[in-house]
Design a protein around this motif. Sequence first.
Motif, PDB file in Angstrom:
ATOM      1  N   ASP A 116       0.801  -1.227   0.000  1.00  0.00           N
ATOM      2  CA  ASP A 116       0.000   0.000   0.000  1.00  0.00           C
ATOM      3  C   ASP A 116       0.838   1.283   0.000  1.00  0.00           C
ATOM      4  N   GLU A 117       2.065   1.225  -0.542  1.00  0.00           N
ATOM      5  CA  GLU A 117       2.913   2.418  -0.524  1.00  0.00           C
ATOM      6  C   GLU A 117       3.474   2.747  -1.904  1.00  0.00           C
ATOM      7  N   TRP A 118       3.415   4.026  -2.209  1.00  0.00           N
ATOM      8  CA  TRP A 118       4.131   4.563  -3.377  1.00  0.00           C
ATOM      9  C   TRP A 118       5.427   5.135  -2.821  1.00  0.00           C
ATOM     10  N   TYR A 119       6.541   4.549  -3.216  1.00  0.00           N
ATOM     11  CA  TYR A 119       7.831   4.865  -2.605  1.00  0.00           C
ATOM     12  C   TYR A 119       8.566   5.958  -3.370  1.00  0.00           C
ATOM     13  N   ILE A 120       8.904   7.036  -2.677  1.00  0.00           N
ATOM     14  CA  ILE A 120       9.727   8.102  -3.253  1.00  0.00           C
ATOM     15  C   ILE A 120      11.173   7.737  -2.962  1.00  0.00           C
ATOM     16  N   ASN A 121      11.843   7.179  -3.962  1.00  0.00           N
ATOM     17  CA  ASN A 121      13.211   6.708  -3.792  1.00  0.00           C
ATOM     18  C   ASN A 121      14.188   7.876  -3.701  1.00  0.00           C
ATOM     19  N   PHE A 122      14.040   8.826  -4.608  1.00  0.00           N
ATOM     20  CA  PHE A 122      14.877  10.029  -4.589  1.00  0.00           C
ATOM     21  C   PHE A 122      14.030  11.232  -4.967  1.00  0.00           C
ATOM     22  N   ILE A 123      14.225  12.315  -4.249  1.00  0.00           N
ATOM     23  CA  ILE A 123      13.661  13.596  -4.651  1.00  0.00           C
ATOM     24  C   ILE A 123      14.687  14.650  -4.267  1.00  0.00           C
ATOM     25  N   ALA A 124      15.118  15.425  -5.234  1.00  0.00           N
ATOM     26  CA  ALA A 124      16.178  16.398  -4.962  1.00  0.00           C
ATOM     27  C   ALA A 124      16.110  17.538  -5.961  1.00  0.00           C
ATOM     28  N   THR A 125      16.414  18.716  -5.467  1.00  0.00           N
ATOM     29  CA  THR A 125      16.460  19.928  -6.294  1.00  0.00           C
ATOM     30  C   THR A 125      17.903  20.405  -6.377  1.00  0.00           C
ATOM     31  N   ALA A 126      18.318  20.831  -7.556  1.00  0.00           N
ATOM     32  CA  ALA A 126      19.658  21.393  -7.706  1.00  0.00           C
ATOM     33  C   ALA A 126      19.798  22.606  -6.786  1.00  0.00           C
TER      34      ALA A 126
END
Length: 201
Positions: A123-133
Amino acid sequence: MRTIVVRPACETDFNFAFDRIISAGGGLIERLLGGGRQEMARKVMQVLWTAEPNPFYYQASLIAELNGTPAGLLTSFDVGTSSCADLPLSLLIRAGGIKLVAYHCLHPLLGIQSQRLTARTSDEWYINFIATAPCYQGLGVGNVLMQEASHQARQAGIPKCSLFVEPSNTRAIQLYQKHGFVEQYYLKKPVPFIKMTAATI
């Protein structure tokens, strides 16, 4: 006027994506993919970026562009069913050779933690990486990518998003809290991470 557009990542986005993943990984990526060396991690990830589905696969990633220039990265997937949640030993050998596998054998906590970071749940949508320059932080890129991850989860009928964040990354934690994420638990070794989750439906 700033215009943020989100598009699918492509093979040529590798250098931008690698820099963002390294900045978001808290040192774990260098250990996981490079035996502690960033240049080795780059070579390994370059293979993984275009290999079959794995946690570093470009087809699981989106790029946020600000006025046509790459500004942010989102890699996410359905952790319960996506093959992107797996990093098979055979693929790790192909990408990094026997030396990298030997390094993993000598550092068992690394493997345990990497498995826990993408532990399968239904039941999870996994955010593996999120990053802003760095030069685009504070301009709304992270907000747009967080909204996109939540949108993907809703489209897939998945009731919550999850992610891991370093305890020292207070700026990121504030962003996640703004989008409804709360702490679920804490991983201590080999790199400290907090698991956070948020409802999407």
